[in-house]
Design a protein around this motif. Sequence first.
Motif, PDB file in Angstrom:
ATOM      1  N   LEU A 186      87.845  49.799  -6.101  1.00 47.66           N
ATOM      2  CA  LEU A 186      88.273  49.743  -7.491  1.00 47.66           C
ATOM      3  C   LEU A 186      87.871  51.035  -8.211  1.00 47.66           C
ATOM      4  O   LEU A 186      86.884  51.073  -8.949  1.00 47.66           O
ATOM      5  N   PRO A 187      88.622  52.117  -8.017  1.00 45.37           N
ATOM      6  CA  PRO A 187      88.308  53.359  -8.735  1.00 45.37           C
ATOM      7  C   PRO A 187      88.665  53.245 -10.210  1.00 45.37           C
ATOM      8  O   PRO A 187      89.536  52.458 -10.603  1.00 45.37           O
ATOM      9  N   VAL A 188      87.981  54.032 -11.025  1.00 49.57           N
ATOM     10  CA  VAL A 188      88.212  54.088 -12.466  1.00 49.57           C
ATOM     11  C   VAL A 188      88.631  55.506 -12.830  1.00 49.57           C
ATOM     12  O   VAL A 188      88.027  56.473 -12.358  1.00 49.57           O
ATOM     13  N   HIS A 189      89.639  55.622 -13.670  1.00 55.76           N
ATOM     14  CA  HIS A 189      90.048  56.927 -14.191  1.00 55.76           C
ATOM     15  C   HIS A 189      89.234  57.184 -15.459  1.00 55.76           C
ATOM     16  O   HIS A 189      89.730  57.067 -16.579  1.00 55.76           O
ATOM     17  N   LEU A 190      87.974  57.545 -15.255  1.00 57.52           N
ATOM     18  CA  LEU A 190      87.002  57.539 -16.340  1.00 57.52           C
ATOM     19  C   LEU A 190      87.291  58.624 -17.372  1.00 57.52           C
ATOM     20  O   LEU A 190      87.604  59.777 -17.020  1.00 57.52           O
TER      21      LEU A 190
END
Length: 371
Positions: free
Chosen positions: A135-139
């Motif tokens: 679950l990557p985040v486009h922070l």
Amino acid sequence: MSSPPSPVIPFLDLKSVYEGSRREIDAALSRVAASGWYLLGSELAAFEAEWARRCGAGHAVGVANGLDALHLGLLALGVGSGDEVIVPSNTYIATWLAVSRCGASVVPVEPVEATYNLDPARLEGAITPRTKAVLPVHLYGQPADMDAIRAVAARHGVRVFDDCAQAHAARYKGRAVGSLAELSAWSFYPGKNLGAFGDAGAVTGDDRALVEQVRALGNYGSRVKYHHEVKGCNSRLDEIQAAVLAAKLPGLERATTRRRAIAKRYLEGMRDLPLRLPAVAEFAEPAWHLFVVRHRERDRFQQRLAERGIGTLIHYPVPPHLQPAYAELGWTKGRFPIAEAIHAEVLSLPMWPGLDDAAVEQVIDAVRACA
């Protein structure tokens, strides 16, 4: 002790954002009020179709908020008790909470320090036989390196589901964020680049069956009224929020262009200071939801900016693994040092499309004086 004065330049001014689309929003609100239909109607269907198109995805489903978007998306992908989900060590806690709500275990992976996004080079070492998804985040609105993440995941049969809560209108290698994973979760919290008048969220994806599973899960487990296939919940994007979002959507690209211009000027005006400025990966066109700098004496720096009338916020002061909510995992200070260093130093400067050039220069002058 007296409280600090109100900022001359606030961190965010939602009244200004509203004024930019006042006519369209007011018309939308009146239309819904007069319609007599407030849930699961034409406003929602129209917004879902347009949001999917803007994201380059085949389908979209509106839900009640961003956390539900993450939670229901994970459930649709089959995540449950006994599974592991790889998450960034530095993110807002909602990313972790969604995994926990499924009964699964979070497996944190440290970021690329320059971009703050999950490091694909560290991903393989975190995968186990129990890993169900990453679950990557486009922070902060900067796209994660999705091709590299998907390549690792594909080698191990792991699902990919991305958290796009801060990345409205961001692009990765020319592709819209929201079309880069099996499913993508969105938040339309009022302060987001595309914000509702309350909590709101969505999930996008190309697989109709997966998206419709999210829809059913958020509608009491029902596809047909009063017939329930699974144990679902109530998480629906109402007609008022859908209409407000649709009214604001035509201005999103213009607002993003302005955010990029502000970021460009900040980067030019703040170079050669004892600050770590945002680094933009060559594959990324950020949405600039936040403009985040790092300072070794962050709290003092923030106070000095406040004294000059510059509003700021910290995103985020404590990493998830050190929050009391996750104390049972036994992770103490030093377990994820990159995340801890980031959270100890980051400060978000004013960033919203209504900032005029004079205000941008005032922020730059204050930063240069206080850094």
